[in-house]
Design an enzyme around this catalytic site. Structure first.
Site, PDB file in Angstrom:
ATOM      1  N   ASP A   1     -96.766  38.321 -54.215  1.00  0.00           N
ATOM      2  CA  ASP A   1     -95.587  39.454 -52.963  1.00  0.00           C
ATOM      3  C   ASP A   1     -94.700  38.511 -52.017  1.00  0.00           C
ATOM      4  O   ASP A   1     -94.105  39.089 -52.132  1.00  0.00           O
ATOM      5  CB  ASP A   1     -97.035  40.509 -52.679  1.00  0.00           C
ATOM      6  CG  ASP A   1     -97.482  39.395 -51.802  1.00  0.00           C
ATOM      7  OD1 ASP A   1     -97.328  40.591 -49.864  1.00  0.00           O
ATOM      8  OD2 ASP A   1     -98.505  39.101 -51.243  1.00  0.00           O
TER       9      ASP A   1
ATOM     10  N   ASP B   1    -101.552  35.319 -56.268  1.00  0.00           N
ATOM     11  CA  ASP B   1    -101.683  35.168 -54.880  1.00  0.00           C
ATOM     12  C   ASP B   1    -103.240  36.323 -54.246  1.00  0.00           C
ATOM     13  O   ASP B   1    -103.300  37.489 -54.617  1.00  0.00           O
ATOM     14  CB  ASP B   1    -100.551  35.526 -53.912  1.00  0.00           C
ATOM     15  CG  ASP B   1    -100.629  35.694 -52.895  1.00  0.00           C
ATOM     16  OD1 ASP B   1    -100.859  34.565 -52.010  1.00  0.00           O
ATOM     17  OD2 ASP B   1    -100.161  36.702 -52.416  1.00  0.00           O
TER      18      ASP B   1
ATOM     19  N   ASP C   1     -94.359  32.409 -52.142  1.00  0.00           N
ATOM     20  CA  ASP C   1     -94.738  32.763 -53.755  1.00  0.00           C
ATOM     21  C   ASP C   1     -93.897  32.955 -55.064  1.00  0.00           C
ATOM     22  O   ASP C   1     -93.276  32.400 -56.231  1.00  0.00           O
ATOM     23  CB  ASP C   1     -95.265  33.994 -53.862  1.00  0.00           C
ATOM     24  CG  ASP C   1     -96.525  34.465 -53.329  1.00  0.00           C
ATOM     25  OD1 ASP C   1     -97.373  33.484 -52.807  1.00  0.00           O
ATOM     26  OD2 ASP C   1     -97.148  35.426 -53.229  1.00  0.00           O
TER      27      ASP C   1
END
Length: 614
Positions: A500, A306, A504
């Site tokens: 995080d 990410d 996600d």
């Protein structure tokens, strides 16, 4: 834990020369506390016409006790009890992660009825076509389109974007996102069961149910192994009896076989290296939640990362100040902007004020502060009107603005009495070690990582170029990230997802393994991930993968050692005469050897070597 405590108490009593009845009583209590659940599961499996290692373990333990080897049986019970407890804990964690998702969206909503009056209703009762009112600071109850008002909406829980997004009439919004300082009226466009949040819940639940079935290597072969041992034991018992052998010697030989063939050393071959690696990672700021998670890290062939909060810090910082009016220097522009923003709660405003403080600039004294939802702020300075506005809300034509926006920078314009005097650029800053981590990951997996982000393509590609990532997939909603992970895995990759944010979580449970950034990670993400970097150190990602691979190599070596011992002892017992004490000594010796070999990963040197491999 009760079984382990009773086993240790019995062992201490036995080694201290205590009465036999006392340590036998403790060992038998260990049998009951640690063996009743595997026995029940084994019997249930037997009813389904399957035979697993749980029932084999219980039978072997009872056989050991029947010929006086109560210690061996109790040790086997304890090993399996601890293994089962770890598996149950991992399963419960995945169930808790699904429950946490429900809190994303509010339970209640304010609906506007046909007469224009407000009424409080359950969010689940909203329907397509309803109009809902959302006040400042509230979470949105439904997916929809803005029909009245303007505001900044924090969409990080859904898209992962680092900054609130300006929303006005005809803009799309999502349930579970957080409204800023403006009031909004929203036309509901999706049924509550089909919102982005609802799809996150469904995706996490589906992936968790699938992932909970994953087992350690030794458990994948337990069916065939158990059947083989039982058949061989029965053969060793019945065939000699049919040929006229006496019952006592035949039973002793069969029980000796079951003891030396029991998978005690094989189980220890797997667990100590993985648990030692978990302990070593924990001392170095990495929480690996289970042995299965550690095993999965060793299998990783591709890493998906990410952007916001993972490769970047997740907090905007001022990166550019440009003057548009020759009467003002850069410091003048920043000082005026900080003065206007000093009462703002917006992340951009706080970043501007912090940048002025770092430069030693005292914010200009302003009055009549006013937040302009979806646009910026306005204040009065020495009789003049100062505004700090988003570039999108102004028709400013400037090569500077075009250049900054082309690389994904957030641009705000500072105006005095309607005249633009300067431009400020703010970026979500890249972590200092991000480029090295990307190179280390590529070296470990032989493939560069993939960037999966809900942020804009321009911002994502600008960051990717800086850290060395070529495969960029941007503007992704949570289910898009899941689709990307599943697409990679459909091509034969074993994907490790690093992130995080709440958005996600579905991708994490869909991936082969997952790591969450711990310091600023969302609670749901920390609960869902297999691994958490407690100190938010990105460099620990390749290090823990390297450590897991070393643990796997030790597991393979231990399995070879255990299999060799078992094969030698079994063949000796079948084709020769294996004395029971020698069989027990060989069995326990192999158990001790593989256990000590696995414990080598407890040293700090193991972590240093893993870090050096990156």
């Amino acid at each position: 834990m009760a079984a382990l405590g009773l086993f240790l108490a019995g062992l201490a009593t036995q080694l201290a020369g205590g009465p036999a009845w006392l340590f036998w009583a403790m060992y038998l209590a260990c049998y009951l506390t640690g063996g009743w659940l595997p026995a029940r599961e084994g019997v249930q499996a037997l009813r389904d016409r399957t035979l697993d290692v749980d029932l084999l373990m219980v039978v072997a333990a009872i056989g050991a006790a029947s010929i006086g080897q109560i210690f061996d049986g109790a040790l086997l019970i304890v090993i399996f009890a601890i293994s089962g407890a770890l598996e149950d804990a991992a399963t419960k964690r995945t169930q808790d992660s699904v429950k946490g998702l429900v809190d994303l969206a509010p339970d209640r909503a304010v609906r506007i009825d046909s007469d224009g009056f407000e009424e409080a209703v359950n969010a689940e009762d909203l329907g397509v076509g309803d109009i809902v009112s959302v006040r400042p600071g509230e979470r949105l109850p439904a997916d929809g389109v803005v029909v009245l008002g303007a505001s900044d909406v924090d969409q990080s829980s859904v898209t992962g974007e680092p900054l609130p997004v300006s929303k006005s009439v005809d803009d799309e919004v999502f349930a579970g996102t957080l409204n800023g300082s403006g009031a909004l009226r929203i036309l509901v466009t999706k049924d509550p069961s089909d919102t982005v949040v609802a799809r996150i819940v469904a995706l996490v639940a589906e992936a968790s149910a699938t992932k909970a079935k994953t087992q350690l290597f030794i458990e994948k072969i337990e069916q065939r192994y158990s059947i083989g041992v039982v058949v061989a034991t029965l053969a060793l018992f019945t065939i000699p009896l049919l040929l006229g052998a006496d019952l006592a010697s035949t039973l002793l030989r069969a029980m000796t076989f079951m003891i030396v063939a029991s998978p005690c050393a094989v189980v220890l071959a797997t667990m100590p290296p993985l648990l030692s690696a978990i302990a070593t990672a924990g001392r170095n700021g990495v929480l690996v939640k289970s042995a299965i998670a550690m095993e999965h890290l060793a299998d990783v062939t591709r890493v998906a990362i990410d952007k916001t909060g993972t490769l970047t810090t997740g907090a905007p910082q001022l990166t550019n100040v440009t003057t548009l009016d020759s009467h003002y220097a850069e410091d003048d522009v920043l000082r005026i902007a900080a003065g206007a923003e000093q009462f703002s709660e917006h992340p951009l405003g706080r970043a501007i004020v912090e940048a002025a403080r770092i430069r030693g600039l005292v914010p200009a004294g302003t009055t009549d502060f006013r937040a302009l939802p979806g646009r910026g702020v306005r204040a009065r300075l020495s009789g003049q009107t100062v505004e700090v506005l988003s570039a999108q809300s102004l028709s400013v034509t400037s090569p500077v603005v075009d250049h900054l926006e082309s690389r994904g920078t957030t641009v705000v314009v500072v105006t005095v009495d309607g005249t633009a005097i300067g431009v400020l650029g703010l970026d979500d800053t890249v972590r200092p070690d991000a480029d090295k981590v990307v190179r280390d990951i590529a070296g470990l997996t032989s493939k560069p990582p993939v960037l999966l982000t809900g942020d804009s393509r321009r911002a994502a590609e600008h960051l990717a170029v800086g850290v060395g990532i070529m495969d960029v997939r941007a503007d992704l909603l949570p289910d898009d990230k899941v689709a990307a992970v599943r697409g990679l895995q459909a091509d034969g990759e074993r994907v490790l997802f690093v992130g995080d944010g709440i958005n996600d979580a579905p991708a994490m449970v869909a991936a082969h393994g997952s790591i969450a950034m711990g310091r600023n990670g969302a609670d749901l993400t920390l609960e869902t991930a297999d691994v958490v970097t407690v100190r938010d150190e990105l460099a620990t990602v390749p290090a823990v993968v390297a450590l897991a691979r070393r643990a796997r190599r030790i597991v393979i070596a231990n399995l070879a050692i255990a299999a060799t011992f078992i094969a030698v002892l079994v063949l000796w017992d079948v084709f020769g005469h294996l004395p029971l004490p020698l069989g027990v000594a060989g069995h326990e010796g192999s158990t001790i050897i593989v256990a000590l070999n696995g414990l080598r990963l407890l040293s700090n040197r193991a972590w240093r070597k893993a870090s050096a491999l990156t």
